[in-house]
Motif scaffolding. Structure first.
Motif, PDB file in Angstrom:
ATOM      1  N   GLN A 190       0.830  -1.206   0.000  1.00  0.00           N
ATOM      2  CA  GLN A 190       0.000   0.000   0.000  1.00  0.00           C
ATOM      3  C   GLN A 190       0.865   1.258   0.000  1.00  0.00           C
ATOM      4  O   GLN A 190       0.551   2.238  -0.688  1.00  0.00           O
ATOM      5  N   THR A 191       1.949   1.208   0.748  1.00  0.00           N
ATOM      6  CA  THR A 191       2.885   2.343   0.770  1.00  0.00           C
ATOM      7  C   THR A 191       3.494   2.570  -0.607  1.00  0.00           C
ATOM      8  O   THR A 191       3.600   3.708  -1.083  1.00  0.00           O
ATOM      9  N   ARG A 192       3.909   1.485  -1.263  1.00  0.00           N
ATOM     10  CA  ARG A 192       4.492   1.585  -2.605  1.00  0.00           C
ATOM     11  C   ARG A 192       3.508   2.182  -3.604  1.00  0.00           C
ATOM     12  O   ARG A 192       3.865   3.065  -4.397  1.00  0.00           O
ATOM     13  N   VAL A 193       2.264   1.721  -3.555  1.00  0.00           N
ATOM     14  CA  VAL A 193       1.248   2.210  -4.494  1.00  0.00           C
ATOM     15  C   VAL A 193       0.967   3.688  -4.272  1.00  0.00           C
ATOM     16  O   VAL A 193       0.872   4.472  -5.232  1.00  0.00           O
ATOM     17  N   GLN A 194       0.834   4.112  -3.009  1.00  0.00           N
ATOM     18  CA  GLN A 194       0.559   5.523  -2.724  1.00  0.00           C
ATOM     19  C   GLN A 194       1.731   6.414  -3.126  1.00  0.00           C
ATOM     20  O   GLN A 194       1.535   7.529  -3.605  1.00  0.00           O
ATOM     21  N   LEU A 209       8.629   1.946  -9.637  1.00  0.00           N
ATOM     22  CA  LEU A 209       7.807   1.385  -8.562  1.00  0.00           C
ATOM     23  C   LEU A 209       6.654   0.529  -9.076  1.00  0.00           C
ATOM     24  O   LEU A 209       6.182  -0.365  -8.368  1.00  0.00           O
ATOM     25  N   LYS A 210       6.202   0.798 -10.294  1.00  0.00           N
ATOM     26  CA  LYS A 210       5.033   0.103 -10.825  1.00  0.00           C
ATOM     27  C   LYS A 210       5.346  -1.355 -11.168  1.00  0.00           C
ATOM     28  O   LYS A 210       4.609  -2.272 -10.792  1.00  0.00           O
ATOM     29  N   PHE A 211       6.435  -1.573 -11.884  1.00  0.00           N
ATOM     30  CA  PHE A 211       6.743  -2.894 -12.404  1.00  0.00           C
ATOM     31  C   PHE A 211       7.746  -3.619 -11.493  1.00  0.00           C
ATOM     32  O   PHE A 211       8.432  -2.994 -10.690  1.00  0.00           O
ATOM     33  N   ALA A 212       7.818  -4.912 -11.625  1.00  0.00           N
ATOM     34  CA  ALA A 212       8.666  -5.767 -10.783  1.00  0.00           C
ATOM     35  C   ALA A 212       8.314  -5.615  -9.315  1.00  0.00           C
ATOM     36  O   ALA A 212       9.178  -5.704  -8.437  1.00  0.00           O
TER      37      ALA A 212
END
Length: 362
Positions: A190-194, A209-212
């Motif tokens: 969730q932290t990565r997505v935000q 951040l989106k891929f891998a």
């Protein structure tokens, strides 16, 4: 009478003529019997045995009926009789109990507990997971039997802990390590997505951040540091470890959350209780999602620390739940609770042929 055939499309029918015999002494009459078929039955014993063995496999009851040359409703009737194959013993409980739930009849959640060690045989499945139902089941066992339970492995469901404390006063409650790691990885994701959403979709930061994303959730010790691969999103060659490090340099909060998560994972793996407590109380600059998870861990600190030093996990019961899901998927779901339970028990007989189960239908 139907009999087994090598070709299921061409069933074999035996014509038996039974006669009545009169006793010369008492003049009582009785019918002659045969080893091929039971009295008053038109389906051979060999066919019934084949049905019993087939019900232990991951197959639909309709396909079993076609193979045996009988109707699907007959297979269901046989299924109703198989509960008596399993013993009911209220003087035995496994020393290590593992508890969980799974979704079954009509989408309801059913309680399941198994032996957390050894062959992991099923102890019980209940029609629901209500606290009162679970408590009533364990109250059937004498206090001396419940006192022999040493370990109860549960997830972070609070009332499972309450039940364990009330029913097993001598047992150590252990939170499953899988659920601890799952909560942290979910919070980090969730932290990565935000963080990712703060950047333009065509930017380097967003693509990093989106891929891998799976690499960010792996244990750092399992990341490959030697073999190089070409990342088409970043248009460069790098190792898995370098790929993760590229993303962590984008945001300090993301990096701090990642390092805290990896440190907890390592402490659980090394069974280091002191370092685990230190990491829970000294983390800084982590995301709100990770703070909420750590707050939950601190609230349940005793059972979390038990997880760090125990070798027992809820992995076997999760595997059992996977087997149950497969049985339900193959059967296209069940409407009859007892039929589902019988199929589960028969399937366990095939996977663990040397063990009897303590399971009974409530």
């Amino acid at each position: 009478m139907t009999y087994l055939a090598a070709n299921a499309s061409e069933p074999v029918y035996l014509e038996l003529h039974k006669e009545r015999v009169i006793c010369r002494n008492c003049k009582a009459s009785f019918m002659a019997t045969s080893d091929v078929v039971d009295k008053y039955c038109c389906i051979s014993r060999a066919t019934r045995q084949k049905v019993f063995m087939s019900l232990q496999d991951d197959r639909t009851q309709a396909s079993i009926a076609i193979d045996a040359g009988i109707s699907a409703s007959t297979v269901c009737r046989y299924l109703d009789n198989y509960d008596d194959l399993f013993r009911r013993n209220l003087n035995y409980l496994p020393v290590h109990l593992a508890m969980d739930e799974f979704r079954g009849i009509g989408g309801r959640l059913h309680f399941i507990c198994i032996n957390g060690a050894g062959e992991h045989e099923i102890q019980q499945i209940l029609p629901d997971r209500f606290k009162q139902s679970i408590t009533d089941y364990f109250k059937q066992f004498p206090a001396s039997v419940r006192a022999r339970v040493k370990t109860v492995i549960v997830d972070l469901n609070s009332y499972y802990q309450d039940i364990a404390k009330a029913m097993f006063p001598q047992a150590k409650i252990v939170i499953d390590r899988f659920h601890i790691v799952a909560m942290m990885t979910r919070a980090f994701n969730q932290t990565r997505v935000q963080t990712m959403k703060k950047y333009n979709k065509r930017s380097y930061e967003y693509r990093t951040l989106k891929f891998a994303w799976r690499l960010y959730l792996k244990y750092a010790g399992n990341l490959d540091e030697e073999h190089v691969f070409y990342d088409r999103h970043l248009r460069k060659q790098l190792t898995q470890l370098e790929r993760v490090e590229q993303g962590l340099t984008i945001n300090e909060e993301l990096k701090a959350s990642y390092e805290s998560m990896q440190s907890i994972m390592e402490n659980l793996k090394n069974q280091d209780k002191d370092k685990l407590v230190e990491d829970l109380y000294t983390n800084q600059n982590i995301s709100p999602y990770m703070k909420a998870v750590f707050q939950t861990f601190k609230k349940n600190l005793v059972v979390v620390l038990n997880a760090s030093e125990s070798d027992y996990t809820n992995g076997p019961v999760e595997g059992m739940n996977r087997m149950i899901k497969q049985i339900q998927r193959t059967a296209f779901g069940f409407r009859n609770y007892h039929h589902m339970i019988s199929r589960i028990k028969l399937r366990q007989m095939r996977t663990k042929p040397m063990k009897k189960t303590e399971l009974k239908v409530a």
